[in-house]
Design a protein around this motif. Sequence first.
Motif, PDB file in Angstrom:
ATOM      1  N   ASN A  80      21.225  68.832 -94.474  1.00  0.00           N
ATOM      2  CA  ASN A  80      21.670  69.514 -92.981  1.00  0.00           C
ATOM      3  C   ASN A  80      21.646  68.333 -92.001  1.00  0.00           C
ATOM      4  O   ASN A  80      20.599  67.689 -91.648  1.00  0.00           O
ATOM      5  CB  ASN A  80      20.558  70.335 -92.454  1.00  0.00           C
ATOM      6  CG  ASN A  80      21.242  71.297 -91.250  1.00  0.00           C
ATOM      7  OD1 ASN A  80      22.306  71.165 -91.143  1.00  0.00           O
ATOM      8  ND2 ASN A  80      20.209  71.687 -90.458  1.00  0.00           N
ATOM      9  N   LEU A  81      22.782  68.094 -91.379  1.00  0.00           N
ATOM     10  CA  LEU A  81      22.930  67.008 -90.569  1.00  0.00           C
ATOM     11  C   LEU A  81      22.888  67.410 -88.908  1.00  0.00           C
ATOM     12  O   LEU A  81      22.913  66.894 -88.016  1.00  0.00           O
ATOM     13  CB  LEU A  81      24.726  66.201 -90.685  1.00  0.00           C
ATOM     14  CG  LEU A  81      24.671  65.647 -92.010  1.00  0.00           C
ATOM     15  CD1 LEU A  81      26.095  65.169 -91.964  1.00  0.00           C
ATOM     16  CD2 LEU A  81      23.735  64.839 -92.299  1.00  0.00           C
ATOM     17  N   ALA A  82      22.378  68.743 -88.977  1.00  0.00           N
ATOM     18  CA  ALA A  82      22.009  69.209 -87.507  1.00  0.00           C
ATOM     19  C   ALA A  82      20.447  69.153 -87.387  1.00  0.00           C
ATOM     20  O   ALA A  82      19.848  68.754 -88.273  1.00  0.00           O
ATOM     21  CB  ALA A  82      22.757  70.663 -87.288  1.00  0.00           C
ATOM     22  N   PHE A 128      25.115  69.559 -81.467  1.00  0.00           N
ATOM     23  CA  PHE A 128      24.919  70.913 -80.595  1.00  0.00           C
ATOM     24  C   PHE A 128      23.287  71.112 -80.626  1.00  0.00           C
ATOM     25  O   PHE A 128      22.875  71.813 -81.351  1.00  0.00           O
ATOM     26  CB  PHE A 128      25.757  72.044 -81.109  1.00  0.00           C
ATOM     27  CG  PHE A 128      25.971  73.290 -80.511  1.00  0.00           C
ATOM     28  CD1 PHE A 128      25.720  73.195 -78.783  1.00  0.00           C
ATOM     29  CD2 PHE A 128      26.422  74.372 -80.893  1.00  0.00           C
ATOM     30  CE1 PHE A 128      26.137  73.998 -77.926  1.00  0.00           C
ATOM     31  CE2 PHE A 128      26.178  75.443 -79.820  1.00  0.00           C
ATOM     32  CZ  PHE A 128      26.510  75.162 -78.687  1.00  0.00           C
ATOM     33  N   GLU A 129      22.964  70.996 -79.087  1.00  0.00           N
ATOM     34  CA  GLU A 129      21.457  71.598 -79.065  1.00  0.00           C
ATOM     35  C   GLU A 129      21.322  72.842 -78.572  1.00  0.00           C
ATOM     36  O   GLU A 129      19.929  73.239 -78.812  1.00  0.00           O
ATOM     37  CB  GLU A 129      20.754  70.455 -77.648  1.00  0.00           C
ATOM     38  CG  GLU A 129      21.471  70.913 -76.432  1.00  0.00           C
ATOM     39  CD  GLU A 129      20.908  70.204 -75.306  1.00  0.00           C
ATOM     40  OE1 GLU A 129      20.943  70.512 -74.195  1.00  0.00           O
ATOM     41  OE2 GLU A 129      20.544  68.987 -75.474  1.00  0.00           O
ATOM     42  N   PHE A 135      24.725  65.546 -75.540  1.00  0.00           N
ATOM     43  CA  PHE A 135      24.989  66.575 -75.032  1.00  0.00           C
ATOM     44  C   PHE A 135      26.540  66.852 -74.290  1.00  0.00           C
ATOM     45  O   PHE A 135      27.254  67.735 -74.543  1.00  0.00           O
ATOM     46  CB  PHE A 135      24.350  66.895 -73.798  1.00  0.00           C
ATOM     47  CG  PHE A 135      24.338  67.913 -72.857  1.00  0.00           C
ATOM     48  CD1 PHE A 135      24.385  69.363 -73.150  1.00  0.00           C
ATOM     49  CD2 PHE A 135      24.770  67.796 -71.447  1.00  0.00           C
ATOM     50  CE1 PHE A 135      24.451  70.343 -72.538  1.00  0.00           C
ATOM     51  CE2 PHE A 135      25.048  68.751 -70.671  1.00  0.00           C
ATOM     52  CZ  PHE A 135      24.754  70.042 -71.074  1.00  0.00           C
ATOM     53  N   PRO A 136      26.975  65.661 -73.728  1.00  0.00           N
ATOM     54  CA  PRO A 136      28.316  65.476 -72.982  1.00  0.00           C
ATOM     55  C   PRO A 136      29.455  65.571 -74.500  1.00  0.00           C
ATOM     56  O   PRO A 136      30.666  66.208 -73.998  1.00  0.00           O
ATOM     57  CB  PRO A 136      28.551  64.457 -72.175  1.00  0.00           C
ATOM     58  CG  PRO A 136      27.360  63.412 -72.477  1.00  0.00           C
ATOM     59  CD  PRO A 136      26.181  64.266 -72.992  1.00  0.00           C
ATOM     60  N   GLU A 137      28.954  64.796 -75.257  1.00  0.00           N
ATOM     61  CA  GLU A 137      30.006  64.827 -76.288  1.00  0.00           C
ATOM     62  C   GLU A 137      30.515  66.286 -77.003  1.00  0.00           C
ATOM     63  O   GLU A 137      31.590  66.382 -77.308  1.00  0.00           O
ATOM     64  CB  GLU A 137      29.449  63.764 -77.114  1.00  0.00           C
ATOM     65  CG  GLU A 137      29.849  62.090 -76.636  1.00  0.00           C
ATOM     66  CD  GLU A 137      29.366  61.078 -77.664  1.00  0.00           C
ATOM     67  OE1 GLU A 137      29.146  61.385 -78.941  1.00  0.00           O
ATOM     68  OE2 GLU A 137      29.146  60.091 -77.283  1.00  0.00           O
ATOM     69  N   PHE A 138      29.397  66.884 -77.064  1.00  0.00           N
ATOM     70  CA  PHE A 138      29.481  68.262 -77.772  1.00  0.00           C
ATOM     71  C   PHE A 138      30.345  69.140 -76.849  1.00  0.00           C
ATOM     72  O   PHE A 138      31.161  69.953 -77.156  1.00  0.00           O
ATOM     73  CB  PHE A 138      28.496  68.964 -78.138  1.00  0.00           C
ATOM     74  CG  PHE A 138      28.694  70.157 -79.138  1.00  0.00           C
ATOM     75  CD1 PHE A 138      28.735  70.078 -80.334  1.00  0.00           C
ATOM     76  CD2 PHE A 138      28.691  71.443 -78.574  1.00  0.00           C
ATOM     77  CE1 PHE A 138      29.200  70.973 -81.378  1.00  0.00           C
ATOM     78  CE2 PHE A 138      29.170  72.529 -79.329  1.00  0.00           C
ATOM     79  CZ  PHE A 138      29.105  72.234 -80.471  1.00  0.00           C
ATOM     80  N   THR A 171      21.665  64.928 -83.246  1.00  0.00           N
ATOM     81  CA  THR A 171      20.832  65.634 -83.209  1.00  0.00           C
ATOM     82  C   THR A 171      19.938  66.006 -84.529  1.00  0.00           C
ATOM     83  O   THR A 171      20.005  66.981 -84.835  1.00  0.00           O
ATOM     84  CB  THR A 171      21.218  66.923 -82.680  1.00  0.00           C
ATOM     85  OG1 THR A 171      22.321  67.575 -83.128  1.00  0.00           O
ATOM     86  CG2 THR A 171      21.567  66.979 -81.117  1.00  0.00           C
ATOM     87  N   ASN A 172      20.491  65.139 -85.305  1.00  0.00           N
ATOM     88  CA  ASN A 172      19.989  65.348 -86.622  1.00  0.00           C
ATOM     89  C   ASN A 172      18.373  64.919 -86.882  1.00  0.00           C
ATOM     90  O   ASN A 172      17.917  63.940 -87.467  1.00  0.00           O
ATOM     91  CB  ASN A 172      20.694  64.246 -87.476  1.00  0.00           C
ATOM     92  CG  ASN A 172      20.316  64.559 -89.080  1.00  0.00           C
ATOM     93  OD1 ASN A 172      19.947  65.578 -89.663  1.00  0.00           O
ATOM     94  ND2 ASN A 172      21.035  63.629 -89.883  1.00  0.00           N
TER      95      ASN A 172
END
Length: 683
Positions: free
Chosen positions: A277-279, A303-304, A586-589, A256-257
Amino acid sequence: MKKSKLFMALALVGASQVAYGAQPSPFTVQDLVKLNKQHSAAVSSDGQTLVYGLNVMDDQGQRESELYLVNLAKPEASPQQLTAVKGTEHSVTFAPDNQSIYFLANRNGTTQLFNLSLNGGEARAISDLPLNIDGYRLDNAGQQVAMQLRVFPECDTLVCSEEKFAEQAKTPNAGREYDQLMVRHWDTWHDHARNHLFVAPITAKGLGKPVDVTAGLDTETPPKPFSGMEEVTFSPDGKTLVYTAKAPSADQAWTTNYDLWQVPVTGGEATNLTANNLAWDAHATYSADGRYLAYLAMARPGFEADRYAIMLRDTVTGQEKEVAPLWDRSPHSLQFSADGKTLYVSAQDLGQVSLFEVNTQFGDVKRLYNDGSNSVIAVTPDALFFSRKSLIEPGDIYRLDLADNKVTRLTQTNKDRLANIQFGEFDQFSFKGWNNETVYGYWLKPANYEKGKQYPIAYLVHGGPQGSFGNNFSHRWNPQLWAGAGYGVVMVDFHGSTGYGQAFTDSITQDWGGKPLEDLQKGLDAVATQQPWLDKNNACALGGSYGGYMMNWFQGNWPDGFKCLVNHAGLFDMRSMYYVTEELWFPEFEFGGQYQDNKALYEQFNPVNYVEHWKTPMLVIHGEKDFRVPYGQGLAAFTYMQRNNIPSKLLMYPTENHWILTPDNLEQWYDNVLGWLDTYTAK
């Protein structure tokens, strides 16, 4: 809880109609699909003129959309229709001198940019490009425009991309070739084209030569599928463009970067403004003088649904700070005041989407308006203009005077459509959920409510799972339709919902079947105790996406809770789901890594592992073009129930995605859903 003032006002209107012989009718899906839909609102910089688009269904069931003007200096005057050409005009922007507007329209086969003088005359085409313009943004001086076009990165001309699209159209059954993810997204297979940004001068003769300022990039700018030109902005001097995009890479499906990039309007190498920022970084907005750049930034990669912090960068010194770091809300949008000292934002807030004023120097946050779901349209020195929806209002435009917070309604686009509609009364409630923490929800009375009677419950469970069923009006899952059909409606914003602080939202991660299930169980008990007209022993539950997952979870972990269930696009097998969905971040977070990295957690909350307890009759609905939760998930749940003699029905839509968007299909959807509830509940 305090009821909406607007609801009370409309209730009085309904009472007066009954007194004069007009008999209100409950709200139906046929009423829903006929509602006028307001869009593309814009306000002149002097606050004197409002222009908006209105999509209207005619007597033949066909929709047309035209532009309308409201003279805000004469509030008694009726809206003036500006256009009358077949097609849809949209994406309205005022020229800097407020004497004309720009908009997009398809009048000759492709969507192009038009300009219309507000002093009379016909709209004239500004552009004549071989490709559709999917979005645009004017610079402050109105001398150049940034445009979103879908092109092939390897092409150096628009004609090249046009020819490639034409060639693809000739061979629709050809095999698709890929060597990396994503191969499909939301409801579309990747065709190897990308959204790119082009900048062109606006001259007296029309549009100058467009320059691809993202030339060669194998990435989406703006990002698909839901972002648009709100993620693109000119610097006030018109020399650079700032946009949101991921860096070209092979990890698009699990990162989500998103970063903010700045590029000269003449093209060239882009600078990553948020490389540290990697987010997720988004929604860059300049102050009028260009001194400050505000934007939204998440903190956790992958994390979305993280909290968006408001960041403020001094473009002269390069210093940056978070504005209002202690404010536990996640803004949706940002707009500066004229002097650059204030930001106006919208954010989810306890079941509403409220409007806030944030001081950029000290971080003070002031709530300006918190009734319904609101989004900022424009800010002038004296007023804030916003769109408002609620559980009884499809959407209209309001003005909030900044001096005294006075709110004035500016449009009534569905006044006639709703004149004889009886909506169900609603209110917010709260109870002690998981860990004895406060959880909120809404109830709605049946439209035909009679004191002393008990009513069956339609228990709506929202998706996301980081979402909310609050004081909003939906053209898909609209709780007033169940109220109109004679049901009491209950919606609980369980742990994991948004608008109640980031810790509350975070609490569902790695606990999909834990806290939310407890909240939903306690919420049903609590609301039935608080509102004795609700019959909790005569209830059906319904949900889509994560809400559909929860229907499958109910089957195995709350099998005696409901007389029937409705599962729309619900997750059935978390193992197979991981390998077929498109946004792997999404599922990984949510489950702490790839499936093979954390099998135990995936399987702990995997509905397929509890099918031996399934027994509740369930309607399963899915769209074949749903790539977020592919239709095999719904088909598997239906197959199990059919093979094991559990009453069940499958409704499959060949052309729908994760949502039902076609009016005829929406009518069929509600006919099946309400019919299913009617079969298993007693009224």
